[in-house]
Design a protein around this motif. Structure first.
Motif, short mmCIF file in Angstrom:
data_model
loop_
_atom_site.label_atom_id
_atom_site.label_comp_id
_atom_site.label_asym_id
_atom_site.label_seq_id
_atom_site.Cartn_x
_atom_site.Cartn_y
_atom_site.Cartn_z
N UNK A 152 -8.85 -9.87 7.10
CA UNK A 152 -9.81 -9.62 8.38
C UNK A 152 -9.70 -10.63 9.15
N UNK A 153 -9.26 -10.64 10.69
CA UNK A 153 -10.29 -11.51 11.50
C UNK A 153 -11.83 -11.27 12.27
N UNK A 154 -12.00 -10.07 12.16
CA UNK A 154 -13.50 -10.20 12.73
C UNK A 154 -14.30 -9.93 11.55
N UNK A 166 -16.25 0.08 6.63
CA UNK A 166 -14.94 -1.07 7.95
C UNK A 166 -13.32 -0.20 7.50
N UNK A 167 -12.92 -0.58 6.53
CA UNK A 167 -11.55 -1.08 5.62
C UNK A 167 -11.55 0.68 5.63
N UNK A 168 -11.96 1.58 5.11
CA UNK A 168 -12.03 2.92 3.97
C UNK A 168 -12.08 3.73 5.20
N UNK A 169 -11.89 3.15 6.25
CA UNK A 169 -12.15 4.47 7.48
C UNK A 169 -10.95 4.10 8.33
N UNK A 170 -10.75 2.99 8.23
CA UNK A 170 -8.86 2.39 9.31
C UNK A 170 -7.84 3.16 8.32
N UNK A 171 -8.18 3.10 7.06
CA UNK A 171 -7.18 3.90 6.24
C UNK A 171 -6.91 4.95 6.60
N UNK A 172 -8.54 5.50 6.02
CA UNK A 172 -8.21 7.07 6.93
C UNK A 172 -7.84 7.48 8.16
N UNK A 173 -8.11 6.87 9.07
CA UNK A 173 -7.45 6.74 10.29
C UNK A 173 -6.24 6.65 10.60
N UNK A 174 -5.70 5.55 10.03
CA UNK A 174 -4.30 4.74 10.41
C UNK A 174 -3.26 5.73 9.74
N UNK A 175 -3.96 6.77 8.56
CA UNK A 175 -3.33 8.09 7.34
C UNK A 175 -2.63 7.12 5.69
N UNK A 176 -3.61 5.70 5.99
CA UNK A 176 -3.02 4.59 4.34
C UNK A 176 -2.63 5.62 3.99
N UNK A 177 -1.80 5.70 2.81
CA UNK A 177 -1.54 6.41 1.55
C UNK A 177 -1.24 4.92 0.46
N UNK A 178 -0.92 4.00 0.35
CA UNK A 178 -1.07 2.74 -1.18
C UNK A 178 -1.89 2.51 -0.43
N UNK A 179 -1.91 1.58 -1.75
CA UNK A 179 -3.56 0.87 -2.80
C UNK A 179 -3.37 -0.67 -1.52
N UNK A 186 8.75 -3.64 -7.76
CA UNK A 186 9.34 -4.98 -6.53
C UNK A 186 8.28 -4.39 -5.80
N UNK A 187 7.45 -5.18 -5.06
CA UNK A 187 6.61 -5.51 -4.42
C UNK A 187 6.04 -5.63 -2.46
N UNK A 188 6.20 -5.25 -1.33
CA UNK A 188 5.69 -6.12 -0.24
C UNK A 188 4.86 -6.09 -0.29
N UNK A 189 3.85 -6.79 0.15
CA UNK A 189 2.46 -7.10 0.83
C UNK A 189 2.26 -7.50 1.78
N UNK A 190 1.33 -6.15 2.43
CA UNK A 190 1.97 -6.55 4.07
C UNK A 190 -0.08 -6.93 4.30
N UNK A 191 0.64 -8.53 4.84
CA UNK A 191 -1.04 -9.26 5.02
C UNK A 191 -0.92 -8.52 6.33
N UNK A 192 -2.63 -8.05 6.86
CA UNK A 192 -2.87 -7.21 7.79
C UNK A 192 -4.70 -7.10 8.43
N UNK A 193 -4.74 -6.66 9.49
CA UNK A 193 -6.15 -6.42 9.99
C UNK A 193 -6.14 -5.45 11.06
N UNK A 220 -5.59 -5.14 14.69
CA UNK A 220 -4.40 -5.65 15.23
C UNK A 220 -3.58 -4.03 15.22
N UNK A 221 -2.88 -4.65 16.91
CA UNK A 221 -2.09 -3.49 17.57
C UNK A 221 -1.13 -3.94 17.11
N UNK A 222 0.03 -5.07 16.29
CA UNK A 222 0.86 -5.06 15.70
C UNK A 222 0.94 -4.65 14.96
N UNK A 223 -0.51 -4.71 14.11
CA UNK A 223 -0.08 -3.91 12.14
C UNK A 223 -0.17 -2.99 12.77
#
Length: 713
Positions: free
Chosen positions: A117-119, A127-140, A77-84, A87-90
């Motif tokens: 991406x929006x911008x 830039x996305x890698x930095x966001x993944x590190x900054x937000x502590x994201x550990x999923x693909x 079962x997969x949850x696809x999270x569409x984000x940028x 975005x504060x909501x993301x």
């Protein structure tokens, strides 16, 4: 960020009905899950659920090697999270995703972030890698910069979640934040239904986490610093070391003074500097009269106060829970006001209010230091770029930077999602456009780029920082353009002063130097503009005194990454801060006597009445000499008398730490940290009692004559 759209689009595109997400009155969780099981069963029986298209082979992945729905995710079962990532909501839904990942960690369930991406800057993999590190994201996470899956699934807002069954079929699609319960029930229902059908495969997906492969995390003592503040009179630079969950204080040359939140752990705990905890703090604002630092503790959704006199932290508003209130008014402990992602703060020295850029509710709030109330000041809460004559006719779009104008009549706002700089009138609550953004269509948050010029012809890209300098010019951290720009607020003219427009790290001539998503900016007294170079995890500074301006890196001397708290109860001697002045006074050979502290201030100064000067005592070895009292306050004249007695005749050391707070005409609070070291020599029997004087005259580091606070207007 939601820009269109009824979810009925699901019916139009796929010809099937979404499950009803409205919980009936009295309906239990188990009943709701069964409702979703029935919905999935009906969907499978009719065979109308579409197959989710495969990830294009060319896409880049983070936290894992490339994976496919048809092979790697089959049976899950997969949850696809569409984000940028702007975005504060993301950002708000990341705790929900983490909750689901932990709850179903031993089951065939996977979250995949589909970065859409929006911008323009957000399409860049680094830039996305930095966001993944900054937000502590550990999923693909997959970089779908061309928004292929976004278009194929008819998605129209960030964040949107798509639940995919183990056979690759689309089960449900939900948009917006606040969906944890809905997602939880849908995931559990899908696991129940497909588990009974023997269609699940619990083989783990191999992960290669970005956090384990980032060399910057061992080359800098900081981790994604967000914002800065300055104490000009005491030569202190305050740094929100955001991903280390602490505040670091150095002098203006980068020499370590103290840290607040020393363990680096996430949390919302008040108390001493060592015990206090934060969660991704951002904005900082200094109150020089009371020696206080206000902190926008962003992911705690809280406003905190650091008291440098008593060396304590306390919470002024917020309790760690994201609020949904657009008016406010709560205060104190009777009704703690909930906040929504406060991102930056500034302090008004006349009305003594703390103004807050509330990114989560798209508003500007104010906190009164008089009565403790925190309430909305401007903005109706709609996410748009609308300038009006009053607070209720004005809208912001994720305001993330805030600075007080030179005449104290306006606030300058870095309105990040509209890519604009705006001026907010402190009398009316209305706003006007200074540069960037769309001046005609308030809902258009896609007018961005990199173009200098005048007013609305200017193109910025998600600016996060703004600073009104002493000469009245406004400096902008144009974050996604990796530049520092300068705005003349009267002419509305913008020009680039540092950065090439390309992310990187390079010192040198300012227009040839490189930054990476700078977000905090502050001015010192010596012609320097300090910059929090967030993605480089460094503090940089613009030297404007040179014939050709240079951008250089501040060497942080003595700053170390936080160390997890030891479980040992052993008492450790307090380490003197780097700004402490040490005075050595001979303790002599007597077995007992008095220590007389006598601190003096220069003519024209007096000891602070609000911030009382104090002392504390340490001895080494601890049992070789007794000094009483072990702590206390100096008299209003700067004196205190302590008594020492030596149970042991061997040589020993007494240390008397003094924190001295003094003022000039009550306009500012200055401090000096003193350490009197008193080495007691080996005792000579029969020696007369000693009278030891610990005297010192404190002197300000700089003249305050040109730094008086402006009169109220």
């Amino acid at each position: 960020m939601q820009y269109t759209s009824p979810q009925a689009i699901w019916n139009v595109i796929f010809g099937i009905n979404q499950p009803s997400l409205k919980q009936k009155e009295g309906e239990s969780r188990s009943e709701r899950i069964q409702q979703f099981v029935n919905y999935i069963s009906d969907l499978e029986t009719r065979g109308t659920a579409p197959i989710v298209p495969e990830f294009p082979a060319k896409l880049d992945w983070l936290n894992t090697a490339p994976i496919t729905l048809s092979r790697d995710l089959k049976g899950k079962v997969v949850l696809l999270d569409f984000w940028t990532y702007c975005c504060i909501n993301c950002m708000h839904v990341l705790p929900d995703l983490e909750f689901l990942e932990k709850k179903y960690k031993d089951m065939p369930f996977t979250v995949v972030g589909v970065h859409s991406a929006k911008f323009d800057n957000e399409k860049d993999l680094e830039a996305i890698r930095n966001a993944v590190l900054r937000y502590g994201i550990t999923h693909p996470v997959v970089n779908d910069g061309d928004m292929y899956l976004w278009r194929e699934l008819g998605i129209n807002s960030w964040p949107t979640f798509a639940i995919v069954g183990p056979n690759g079929r689309l089960l449900a699609q939900l948009s917006g934040e606040g969906r944890r319960k809905d997602l939880d029930c849908l995931v559990e229902a899908a696991l129940l239904f497909y588990g009974r059908k023997k269609m699940l495969d619990n083989a783990p997906i191999p992960l290669n986490l970005e956090k384990d492969n980032d060399p910057r995390l061992v080359t800098s003592p900081l981790k994604f610093p967000g914002k800065l503040a300055i104490d000009v009179l005491n030569d202190r630079l305050f740094i929100s070391d955001s991903n280390h969950n602490r505040i670091v204080v150095t002098d203006l040359d980068g020499k370590f003074i103290v840290q607040i939140g020393s363990s680096g752990e996430e949390g919302l705990r008040d108390g001493s500097f060592d015990d206090a905890t934060f969660n991704r703090p951002q904005g900082l604002a200094y109150n020089p009269r009371k020696n206080l630092l206000y902190v926008a503790d962003t992911e705690n959704h809280a406003l905190r106060e650091i008291d440098f006199v008593n060396e304590t932290v306390r919470t002024l508003a917020g309790n760690g829970t994201k609020g949904s209130d657009y008016r406010g008014g709560g205060k104190g402990t009777t009704f703690f006001q909930l906040l929504n992602s406060p991102w930056d703060v500034c302090f008004h020295p006349v009305n003594e209010k703390v103004y807050i850029a509330m990114a989560g509710s798209h508003q500007i709030w104010e906190h009164s230091t008089d009565d403790g109330a925190t309430r909305s000041f401007s903005g109706d809460g709609y996410e748009r770029n609308l300038n009006g004559s009053s607070s209720s006719s004005t809208s912001f779009a994720q305001p993330s930077g805030i600075s007080l104008s030179l005449d104290l009549r306006e606030l300058y706002i870095a309105d990040s999602e509209s890519s604009s700089i705006r001026a907010l009138d402190l009398k009316t609550g209305g706003s006007k456009l200074l540069a960037g953004g769309d001046p005609y269509f308030a809902e258009n948050l896609f007018k961005f780029g990199d173009h200098d010029g005048i007013g609305s012809e200017v193109l910025l890209q998600h600016p996060l920082g703004v600073l009104c300098a002493k000469n009245g010019e406004v400096y902008i951290a144009d974050s996604y353009n990796h530049k520092i720009k300068k705005l003349d607020p009267a002419a509305k003219r913008v020009s680039t002063v540092a950065g090439t427009g390309k992310a990187g790290f390079k010192d040198g001539t300012s227009l040839e130097a490189q930054l990476s998503e700078p977000s905090g900016i502050v001015e010192s007294k010596n012609g320097r503009i300090f910059v929090a170079d967030t993605n480089n995890s460094l503090i940089r500074y613009l030297d404007l005194n040179r014939e050709e301006a240079e951008l250089l890196t501040l060497e942080l001397k003595g700053v170390q990454p936080p160390v997890a708290k030891s479980k040992s109860l052993k008492r450790l001697r307090r380490r003197s801060s780097a700004d402490t002045q040490t005075i050595t006074v001979d303790g002599g050979p007597s077995s007992e006597g008095n220590l007389s502290i006598k601190i003096s201030v220069p003519e024209g100064y007096h000891f602070s009445k609000e911030a009382r000067s104090k002392f504390s005592v340490e001895t080494d070895p601890e049992t070789a000499v007794s000094i009483e009292p072990v702590d206390g306050y100096l008299s209003p004249e700067g004196s205190a008398t302590l008594h020492f007695k030596r149970p042991s005749p061997s040589a020993s050391m007494g240390r008397i730490n003094c924190k001295v707070y003094y003022c000039k005409e009550d306009e500012v609070c200055l401090y000096q940290s003193l350490l009197f070291e008193v080495p007691f020599r080996e005792e000579i029997p029969g020696s007369n009692p000693e009278e030891i004087t610990l005297a010192h005259v404190v002197k300000p580091k700089t003249s305050t004559s040109s730094l008086q606070l402006p009169d109220a207007r």
